[in-house]
Design a protein around this motif. Sequence first.
Motif, mmCIF file in Angstrom:
data_model
loop_
_atom_site.group_PDB
_atom_site.id
_atom_site.type_symbol
_atom_site.label_atom_id
_atom_site.label_comp_id
_atom_site.label_asym_id
_atom_site.label_seq_id
_atom_site.Cartn_x
_atom_site.Cartn_y
_atom_site.Cartn_z
ATOM 1 N N TYR A 263 0.600 -0.964 0.093
ATOM 2 C CA TYR A 263 0.242 -0.420 -0.149
ATOM 3 C C TYR A 263 0.743 1.486 -0.299
ATOM 4 O O TYR A 263 2.234 1.407 0.333
ATOM 5 C CB TYR A 263 -1.076 0.076 1.316
ATOM 6 N N PHE B 53 2.995 -0.375 5.035
ATOM 7 C CA PHE B 53 2.598 0.152 4.240
ATOM 8 C C PHE B 53 3.806 1.494 3.656
ATOM 9 O O PHE B 53 4.593 1.978 4.820
ATOM 10 C CB PHE B 53 1.389 1.128 3.953
ATOM 11 N N LEU C 245 -4.981 6.506 -0.252
ATOM 12 C CA LEU C 245 -5.017 4.947 -0.418
ATOM 13 C C LEU C 245 -4.320 4.517 -2.347
ATOM 14 O O LEU C 245 -5.179 4.323 -2.657
ATOM 15 C CB LEU C 245 -5.457 3.572 0.754
ATOM 16 N N GLU C 246 -3.637 3.892 -2.096
ATOM 17 C CA GLU C 246 -3.171 3.769 -3.463
ATOM 18 C C GLU C 246 -2.333 1.509 -3.632
ATOM 19 O O GLU C 246 -2.539 1.585 -2.268
ATOM 20 C CB GLU C 246 -1.980 3.401 -4.361
ATOM 21 N N ASP C 247 -3.016 0.469 -4.138
ATOM 22 C CA ASP C 247 -3.094 -0.770 -3.881
ATOM 23 C C ASP C 247 -2.786 -0.910 -5.210
ATOM 24 O O ASP C 247 -4.219 -1.358 -5.761
ATOM 25 C CB ASP C 247 -4.292 -0.944 -3.057
ATOM 26 N N LEU D 11 -9.420 -1.398 3.516
ATOM 27 C CA LEU D 11 -8.564 -2.549 4.761
ATOM 28 C C LEU D 11 -9.272 -3.643 4.968
ATOM 29 O O LEU D 11 -9.026 -5.029 5.483
ATOM 30 C CB LEU D 11 -8.032 -1.430 5.652
#
Length: 226
Positions: free
Chosen positions: A2, A29, A57-59, A74
């Motif tokens: 993340y 992260f 948030l980047e995933d 999450l």
Amino acid sequence: MYVLHIANKNYSSWSLRPWVLLHALGIPFEERLLPFPPDGDWSAFRALSPTGQVPLLEDAGTVVWDSLAIVEYLAERHSGVWPEDAAARAWARCAAAEMHAGFQALRGTCPMNCGIRARFERLPPALAADVARVEALWNDGLARFGGPFLAGAAFTAADAFFAPVAFRVQSYALPLRGPAADYAQRLLALPAMRDWYRAALAESWRERGHEAAVAAAVGEVEDLRG
């Protein structure tokens, strides 16, 4: 891994929520901090986020741009974000949603500023009502689920959503009674919260809007930042 985009640790209460949750749950992260612009140019934030705001948030190509949405994202992938017990989980979700959408007087009159100390001679009525509601909510959760955290023995998203309030209690000497007062100190003593606080004190950035809001609310301010 993340990637969590945040703003200044001294000011950004919204950034703190997913940040402290990720740390508390031991979820790896990468942190990327973009300071609030001192010149009022928010183009870097608008280029990063659909709303021009953080946290984000980047995933692996997926972008989640709201703090409550980040928590739910999450929760779909990691245990411990919400309590396992159904009743505690329902209560925790209600508490987090209330914080996410409410407490406007607390937000507006006491903007998060970790590095200052100030005191109201008398709390404005709307702020006093918000502080009383925080106290009642915290005392209810601690009594209902046995503590030491809001929904039981473990730190969850409910605690993460109220973590910025603990900094506000410290910065503005907000009065709390009963177990709620001890709970605020318990949050401040968490290793992740202490790390955030140390980083906030060390920041050299100043954003005029945040500083002016504090001065307008309380007047005389002690500044602990380096």
